[in-house]
Design a protein around this motif. Structure first.
Motif, PDB file in Angstrom:
ATOM      1  N   PHE A  18      -8.193   1.489 -12.294  1.00 40.21           N
ATOM      2  CA  PHE A  18      -7.426   0.427 -12.046  1.00 40.21           C
ATOM      3  C   PHE A  18      -7.832  -0.883 -12.919  1.00 40.21           C
ATOM      4  CE2 PHE A  18      -6.920  -3.709 -10.148  1.00 40.21           C
ATOM      5  CZ  PHE A  18      -5.490  -4.108 -10.182  1.00 40.21           C
ATOM      6  N   PHE A  38      -2.670   1.114  -8.621  1.00 43.87           N
ATOM      7  CA  PHE A  38      -2.768   0.384  -7.592  1.00 43.87           C
ATOM      8  C   PHE A  38      -1.964   0.836  -6.403  1.00 43.87           C
ATOM      9  CE2 PHE A  38      -2.144  -3.114  -4.475  1.00 43.87           C
ATOM     10  CZ  PHE A  38      -3.334  -3.463  -4.174  1.00 43.87           C
ATOM     11  N   LEU A  73     -10.598  -1.644  -2.744  1.00 46.22           N
ATOM     12  CA  LEU A  73      -9.493  -1.715  -3.611  1.00 46.22           C
ATOM     13  C   LEU A  73      -8.777  -3.175  -3.561  1.00 46.22           C
ATOM     14  CD1 LEU A  73      -7.049  -0.335  -5.272  1.00 46.22           C
ATOM     15  CD2 LEU A  73      -6.077   0.013  -3.105  1.00 46.22           C
ATOM     16  N   ALA A  77      -8.935  -5.904  -7.032  1.00 47.33           N
ATOM     17  CA  ALA A  77      -7.607  -6.464  -7.617  1.00 47.33           C
ATOM     18  C   ALA A  77      -7.598  -7.856  -7.636  1.00 47.33           C
ATOM     19  CB  ALA A  77      -6.592  -5.839  -6.863  1.00 47.33           C
TER      20      ALA A  77
END
Length: 185
Positions: A18, A38, A73, A77
């Motif tokens: 990602f 994602f 995660l 991000a």
């Protein structure tokens, strides 16, 4: 290793991919690959949990690693979005600070033999934050300048909603679990 734990590890493995697609300039359609990665990683969280509960495959590894994978995660991000000004650093700090606080509370509670489940406010916060991240990754205002202003307004609504829900869910969590603190007076 059971299937839910493999799915959790898969989510962790997706994070560097990602980040590469989102952050490395010049990758054709990189943002859209990051977008799909994602979403797949986010949905894998629901899948591993459902499988674990349905087939009685809940493990200590899963109890530890699943929330950690989610935090990695989401935090990765949001941090990746700060340099290109997709999200304000102070919002990311609030969200990460809440995650550290809740994790600390859960560790203290676990040390006392108590399991603290996610509350309604936390679940809503998570859903809004995930939607916010997906919308920010898509960055439709950059691709379609004619709708840039309404898109940016929508993004800001999601960002502020996520920040407010983060604070509300933290307060709710602390109030409902104040006994965890009282055990360490």
């Amino acid at each position: 290793m059971n299937l839910p734990n493999k799915i959790t590890l898969f989510r962790v493995i997706l994070i560097p991919f990602f980040l590469i697609f989102y952050m490395v300039p010049g990758i054709p359609a990189g943002k859209w690959f990051a977008f799909v990665i994602f979403i797949v990683a986010s949905l894998s969280d629901m899948v591993d949990g459902k499988i674990a509960r349905k087939h009685n495959l809940v493990t200590d590894f899963g109890k530890f690693m699943d929330p950690l994978a989610d935090k990695l995660l989401v935090c990765s991000a949001m941090i990746a979005m700060i340099p290109n000004k997709r999200i304000m650093a102070w919002v990311v700090i609030i969200i990460i600070a809440r995650e550290f606080t809740i994790s600390g509370f859960r560790l203290v509670a676990a040390d006392n033999g108590k399991v603290i489940a996610a509350g309604w406010w936390g679940k809503v916060k998570t859903a809004v934050t995930m939607v916010m991240i997906v919308v920010l990754i898509a960055d439709l205002g950059a691709d379609f300048p004619s709708i840039a202003t309404p898109v940016r307004v929508f993004e800001l609504v999601l960002i502020y909603a996520s920040a407010i829900l983060t604070i509300a869910s933290l307060i709710d969590y602390l109030v409902k679990n104040k006994d965890v603190i009282s055990t360490y007076k």
